[in-house]
Design a protein around this motif. Structure first.
Motif, PDB file in Angstrom:
ATOM      1  N   UNK A 202      67.665  58.169  45.960  1.00  0.00           N
ATOM      2  CA  UNK A 202      67.067  59.352  45.882  1.00  0.00           C
ATOM      3  C   UNK A 202      67.027  59.989  44.383  1.00  0.00           C
ATOM      4  N   UNK A 203      67.807  59.483  43.537  1.00  0.00           N
ATOM      5  CA  UNK A 203      67.836  59.586  42.210  1.00  0.00           C
ATOM      6  C   UNK A 203      66.365  58.901  41.519  1.00  0.00           C
ATOM      7  N   UNK A 204      66.032  57.843  41.807  1.00  0.00           N
ATOM      8  CA  UNK A 204      64.702  57.178  41.381  1.00  0.00           C
ATOM      9  C   UNK A 204      63.450  57.902  41.937  1.00  0.00           C
ATOM     10  N   UNK A 205      63.745  58.779  42.924  1.00  0.00           N
ATOM     11  CA  UNK A 205      62.576  59.388  43.727  1.00  0.00           C
ATOM     12  C   UNK A 205      62.554  60.663  42.868  1.00  0.00           C
ATOM     13  N   UNK A 206      63.772  61.384  42.628  1.00  0.00           N
ATOM     14  CA  UNK A 206      63.732  62.421  41.771  1.00  0.00           C
ATOM     15  C   UNK A 206      63.067  62.269  40.400  1.00  0.00           C
ATOM     16  N   UNK A 207      63.306  61.185  39.916  1.00  0.00           N
ATOM     17  CA  UNK A 207      62.879  60.758  38.427  1.00  0.00           C
ATOM     18  C   UNK A 207      61.283  60.784  38.580  1.00  0.00           C
ATOM     19  N   UNK A 208      61.169  59.918  39.626  1.00  0.00           N
ATOM     20  CA  UNK A 208      59.410  59.739  39.726  1.00  0.00           C
ATOM     21  C   UNK A 208      58.732  61.168  39.907  1.00  0.00           C
ATOM     22  N   UNK A 209      59.259  61.956  40.825  1.00  0.00           N
ATOM     23  CA  UNK A 209      58.736  63.340  41.106  1.00  0.00           C
ATOM     24  C   UNK A 209      58.565  64.172  39.888  1.00  0.00           C
ATOM     25  N   UNK A 210      59.719  64.129  38.981  1.00  0.00           N
ATOM     26  CA  UNK A 210      59.752  64.993  37.691  1.00  0.00           C
ATOM     27  C   UNK A 210      58.955  64.483  37.048  1.00  0.00           C
ATOM     28  N   UNK A 211      58.651  63.083  36.682  1.00  0.00           N
ATOM     29  CA  UNK A 211      57.713  62.473  35.795  1.00  0.00           C
ATOM     30  C   UNK A 211      56.290  62.495  36.406  1.00  0.00           C
ATOM     31  N   UNK A 212      56.051  62.813  37.623  1.00  0.00           N
ATOM     32  CA  UNK A 212      54.602  63.181  37.955  1.00  0.00           C
ATOM     33  C   UNK A 212      54.378  64.595  37.628  1.00  0.00           C
TER      34      UNK A 212
ATOM     35  N   UNK B  71      53.669  62.637  25.870  1.00  0.00           N
ATOM     36  CA  UNK B  71      52.823  61.983  24.999  1.00  0.00           C
ATOM     37  C   UNK B  71      52.695  60.299  25.771  1.00  0.00           C
ATOM     38  N   UNK B  72      51.710  59.712  25.112  1.00  0.00           N
ATOM     39  CA  UNK B  72      51.859  58.044  25.994  1.00  0.00           C
ATOM     40  C   UNK B  72      53.073  57.471  25.760  1.00  0.00           C
ATOM     41  N   UNK B  73      53.613  57.575  24.631  1.00  0.00           N
ATOM     42  CA  UNK B  73      55.004  57.020  24.245  1.00  0.00           C
ATOM     43  C   UNK B  73      56.256  57.500  25.337  1.00  0.00           C
ATOM     44  N   UNK B  74      56.186  58.807  25.579  1.00  0.00           N
ATOM     45  CA  UNK B  74      57.168  59.119  26.301  1.00  0.00           C
ATOM     46  C   UNK B  74      56.711  58.839  27.772  1.00  0.00           C
ATOM     47  N   UNK B  75      55.535  58.623  28.097  1.00  0.00           N
ATOM     48  CA  UNK B  75      55.187  58.259  29.520  1.00  0.00           C
ATOM     49  C   UNK B  75      55.886  56.659  29.892  1.00  0.00           C
ATOM     50  N   UNK B  76      55.480  56.343  28.883  1.00  0.00           N
ATOM     51  CA  UNK B  76      55.906  54.773  28.860  1.00  0.00           C
ATOM     52  C   UNK B  76      57.284  54.511  29.073  1.00  0.00           C
ATOM     53  N   UNK B  77      58.196  55.618  28.286  1.00  0.00           N
ATOM     54  CA  UNK B  77      59.615  55.409  28.218  1.00  0.00           C
ATOM     55  C   UNK B  77      59.999  55.951  29.762  1.00  0.00           C
ATOM     56  N   UNK B  78      59.371  56.890  30.380  1.00  0.00           N
ATOM     57  CA  UNK B  78      59.820  57.405  31.518  1.00  0.00           C
ATOM     58  C   UNK B  78      59.587  56.355  32.486  1.00  0.00           C
ATOM     59  N   UNK B  79      58.382  55.790  32.670  1.00  0.00           N
ATOM     60  CA  UNK B  79      57.955  54.664  33.434  1.00  0.00           C
ATOM     61  C   UNK B  79      59.124  53.537  33.555  1.00  0.00           C
TER      62      UNK B  79
END
Length: 171
Positions: free
Chosen positions: A61-71, A78-86
């Motif tokens: 669920x934590x991973x799913x929440x992280x992914x939803x927040x990221x989306x 920024x591109x760098x922040x996207x890469x870090x979140x991914x």
């Protein structure tokens, strides 16, 4: 004439050999249901399994929440922040997979726990079956519960209650 006598002798020997082999059946499910320590071990395994499953589900669920927040925040990053979140999301998903494998994998904690709880019970049953076989002169004892090829077997050859008696659980 010699062939006829020889054939009759071979048939007689075959019948005598077949009759001299004694066998019996046990019903392992019935035996296990009547052993309190088996039921307690199963209950322990269920509790541990549920606790570990809950832990894996929370991580998932934590991973799913992280992914939803990221989306939802992706357009503001920024591109760098996207890469870090991914990378963080991939690491969390990897953690979920590793945790699931650690607990439920082929050599996981659940397997080890099951072995530690069930092996002594299985050894006791094996020794009791062996003792019954030696006392009564059986060459083979089949497990009715695990053999799907047994369509019918006379209750007279079922020695499950004798095995339970050897284990100290009279029926």
């Amino acid at each position: 004439m010699k062939k006829t006598i020889f054939t009759l002798l071979m048939v007689f020997c075959g019948i005598a050999a077949a009759n001299s082999q004694k066998f019996a059946l046990i019903d392992m499910e019935y035996i296990l249901k009547n052993i309190p320590s088996y039921e307690m071990a199963n209950e322990q395994l269920n509790q541990v399994s549920q606790r570990w499953e809950k832990e894996v589900n929370e991580l998932s669920k934590e991973a799913e929440t992280m992914y939803k927040n990221y989306q939802s925040e992706m357009v503001f990053l920024t591109d760098e922040m996207k890469k870090k979140r991914e990378e963080e999301i991939v690491a969390k998903e990897k953690e979920v997979t590793e945790t699931r494998y650690k607990y439920f994998g082929p050599e996981g904690e659940l397997y080890k726990k099951r072995q530690s709880l069930m092996k002594p019970i299985q050894e006791d049953i094996y020794n009791a079956v062996k003792a019954v076989a030696e006392e009564r002169g059986y060459q083979t004892i089949f497990d009715r519960a695990s053999s799907q090829s047994i369509v019918f077997a006379s209750p007279k050859i079922d020695v499950s209650n004798e095995v339970l008696a050897k284990l100290g659980y009279s029926k």
